[in-house]
Write an enzyme that holds these catalytic residues in place. Structure first.
Site, short mmCIF file in Angstrom:
data_model
loop_
_atom_site.label_atom_id
_atom_site.label_comp_id
_atom_site.label_asym_id
_atom_site.label_seq_id
_atom_site.Cartn_x
_atom_site.Cartn_y
_atom_site.Cartn_z
N TYR A 170 0.83 -1.22 0.00
CA TYR A 170 0.00 0.00 0.00
C TYR A 170 0.86 1.26 0.00
O TYR A 170 0.52 2.26 -0.62
CB TYR A 170 -0.95 0.02 1.20
N PHE B 76 -7.48 22.32 -24.53
CA PHE B 76 -7.73 20.89 -24.61
C PHE B 76 -8.93 20.60 -23.71
O PHE B 76 -9.09 21.22 -22.66
CB PHE B 76 -6.53 20.05 -24.19
N THR B 77 -9.75 19.64 -24.12
CA THR B 77 -11.05 19.40 -23.46
C THR B 77 -10.95 19.27 -21.94
O THR B 77 -11.55 20.06 -21.21
CB THR B 77 -11.70 18.12 -24.04
N ASP C 75 1.68 21.06 -20.52
CA ASP C 75 0.91 19.83 -20.72
C ASP C 75 1.85 18.97 -21.56
O ASP C 75 1.96 19.13 -22.77
CB ASP C 75 -0.39 20.13 -21.46
N LYS D 118 -0.09 8.47 -23.35
CA LYS D 118 0.39 8.88 -24.66
C LYS D 118 1.89 8.56 -24.74
O LYS D 118 2.27 7.42 -24.92
CB LYS D 118 0.14 10.36 -24.91
N ARG E 175 -13.21 16.27 -34.10
CA ARG E 175 -12.62 17.35 -33.31
C ARG E 175 -13.06 18.63 -33.98
O ARG E 175 -12.42 19.12 -34.89
CB ARG E 175 -11.08 17.24 -33.27
N PHE F 30 -18.94 15.47 -26.46
CA PHE F 30 -18.56 14.61 -27.60
C PHE F 30 -18.52 13.13 -27.23
O PHE F 30 -18.70 12.27 -28.07
CB PHE F 30 -17.22 15.05 -28.19
C1 PLP Z 1 -5.05 13.04 -23.25
C2 PLP Z 1 -4.72 14.42 -22.95
C3 PLP Z 1 -4.92 14.96 -21.68
C4 PLP Z 1 -5.63 14.21 -20.57
O1 PLP Z 1 -5.02 13.03 -20.23
P1 PLP Z 1 -5.83 11.72 -19.79
O2 PLP Z 1 -4.78 10.73 -19.50
O3 PLP Z 1 -6.71 11.32 -20.95
O4 PLP Z 1 -6.64 12.06 -18.61
C5 PLP Z 1 -4.50 16.25 -21.45
N1 PLP Z 1 -3.94 16.99 -22.42
C6 PLP Z 1 -3.75 16.51 -23.67
C7 PLP Z 1 -3.14 17.37 -24.70
C8 PLP Z 1 -4.14 15.22 -23.98
O5 PLP Z 1 -3.97 14.77 -25.22
#
Ligand code: PLP
Length: 457
Positions: A72, A124-125, A215, A258, A382, A448
């Site tokens: 843990y 970004f969303t 980011d 990513k 998008r 979306f």
């Molecule tokens: C995917 C993404 C995020 C958010 O990350 P998650 O792992 O999906 O929560 C933030 N910024 C960008 C540019 C992304 O492509």
């Protein structure tokens, strides 16, 4: 002839994919409300919905799952992850999170106060959603080219320094806790930011006592573009370039799904001890102990390994060039795409592809549905649907109305890219037959993901 490097890996495990008929796909997309997010995986042949969490892990990463230390607290794997982030990214402090938005949640809660402004190189969303939930207002300060699909420029993700300075002059630096710089810019088509621009953003920010938070989701791809395109970097390694990029930031949010080559994971990193302390206080509420942040020990081990693999020169060159191969095939056939092709995806300019539709007829959503029916390839919208509504409840009308063909890392071959290209080219030649869509169900946030549509007859 352009050169596209063959895969720098061989295939050890095989995953069979479903083949469907056009009749089955017509029925499937109707049932999914013409939203490719609502299709089931087994209805899809080539899945280009996202590059998020869809990477193929290496044999070493799979092996690392077996050395998960599921204690843990104080798991061995956590120390590996912390070390990998410090070594490859160079930040002093790391807080693991279950994925990128977990890190965005922590950062936004810690740094944003009601009425603050957060400049960024295009929205970004999830990033914007967290800023808004914490009383902040996102302000777009990307260079104009970032919004212009047909303009071919090397660094369309750059921050427009004049726009940034104007915002500081207008609202005052004390209303801007940090600038969020995305490297690369997902919504602009995976477009990179130059090292020169990152340096200048840091200069302006330091002078005004504004923090710089990246980011960093696709920062390795960004580093590769700098190596390819910016003077003075051609002989540096991607790892060296990445380290230098990060030296102009105070911290970053990261979606490990990513560039870190894992199926789940993320982190928040920073150099400021006070922010770190606050983050460790908040992470226990939302994610878990600061030594696991919502991740299993094995996930942290796999992410640490993925972080090192991501800066392998052969890997990253193949990654970026495979995406470019798909883009080049489409562009050569006259299909309108965002240029130059970015790091993770090819974005089709749906406004010009379906120029017989108005933006209210949701051209990108309609095109994504049509591609699926044609070949079983899943892409995503998008455009206006992703952009959502403004504070008065009206649709936001983004300049970019695109369909994203997002390439998972190390998953598909060049032959798969050909299937995608042939299908999109075929549809382009028959584009007049594609009808617009209208909403039949619309949720209030991040619409979306779950909206449903019907064709406009
Ligand atoms: C995917 C993404 C995020 C958010 O990350 P998650 O792992 O999906 O929560 C933030 N910024 C960008 C540019 C992304 O492509």
């Amino acid at each position: 002839m352009k050169k596209y490097p063959a895969e720098p890996f061989k295939i050890k495990a095989v995953e069979t994919i479903e083949m469907t008929t056009k009749e089955q796909r017509k029925e499937a997309i109707k049932e999914a409300g013409y939203n490719t997010f609502l299709l089931d995986s087994d209805q899809v042949y080539i899945d280009l919905l996202t590059d998020s969490g869809t990477s193929a892990m290496s044999d070493k990463q799979w092996a690392s799952l077996m050395i998960g230390d599921e204690a843990y607290a104080g798991s061995d794997n956590w120390y590996k992850l912390e070390k990998a982030v410090k070594e490859v990214y160079g930040f002093d402090y790391v807080v693991p999170t279950h994925q990128g938005r977990g890190a965005e949640n922590l950062l936004s809660q810690i740094m944003i106060e009601e009425g603050d402004y957060i400049p960024g190189n295009m929205y970004f969303t999830t990033t914007k959603a967290h800023q808004k939930l914490n009383g902040g207002k996102f302000v777009d300060v990307i260079v104009d080219e970032g919004h212009q699909p047909s303009v071919d420029a090397p660094f369309k993700g750059n921050v427009d320094l004049d726009k940034y300075q104007e915002l500081i002059d207008e609202v005052g630096a004390d209303k801007i806790p940090y600038i969020c710089v995305a490297v690369t810019v997902n919504m602009a088509g995976g477009q990179p930011v130059s090292m020169d621009n990152l340096k200048k953003v840091k200069e302006i920010s330091e002078k005004n006592d504004i923090k710089v938070m990246y980011d960093a989701t696709r920062c390795v791809e960004n580093a590769y573009f700098i190596k390819e395109r910016e003077d003075g970097y051609e002989d540096k390694t991607v790892a060296e370039i990445l380290k230098e990029m990060m030296s102009y930031a105070d911290g970053c949010t990261m979606s490990g799904k990513k560039d870190c080559l894992v199926n789940i994971g993320g982190f928040l990193a920073m150099n400021d001890e006070d922010i770190y302390t606050e983050a460790t206080q908040l992470v226990v509420v939302y994610e878990g102990m600061p030594s696991y942040g919502g991740l299993a020990g094995r996930d942290m081990e796999a992410m640490a390994q993925g972080i090192y693999e991501s800066v392998d020169p052969n890997y990253i060159e193949h990654r970026v060039k495979q995406v470019r191969y798909l883009g080049d095939r489409l562009a050569e056939a006259g299909v309108p795409i965002i240029k130059p092709v970015g790091g993770h995806a090819v974005f089709i300019d749906a406004k010009s592809f379906l120029s017989h539709l108005s933006q209210d007829q949701l051209p990108a959503q309609a095109l994504a549905a049509a591609i699926y029916v044609d070949s079983g390839v899943r892409s995503m919208e998008r455009g206006i649907v992703s952009a959502g509504r403004d504070a008065d409840g009206n649709h936001c009308y983004p300049e970019l109305e695109t369909v994203r063909l997002t390439i998972p890392r190390r998953v598909y071959t060049y032959a798969h890219m050909d299937v995608v290209a042939d299908s999109v080219i075929n549809l382009y030649e028959n584009r007049d037959s594609i009808k617009g869509l209208e909403f039949v169900y619309e949720p209030p946030v991040l619409r979306f993901f779950t909206s449903r549509f019907a064709p406009i007859e």
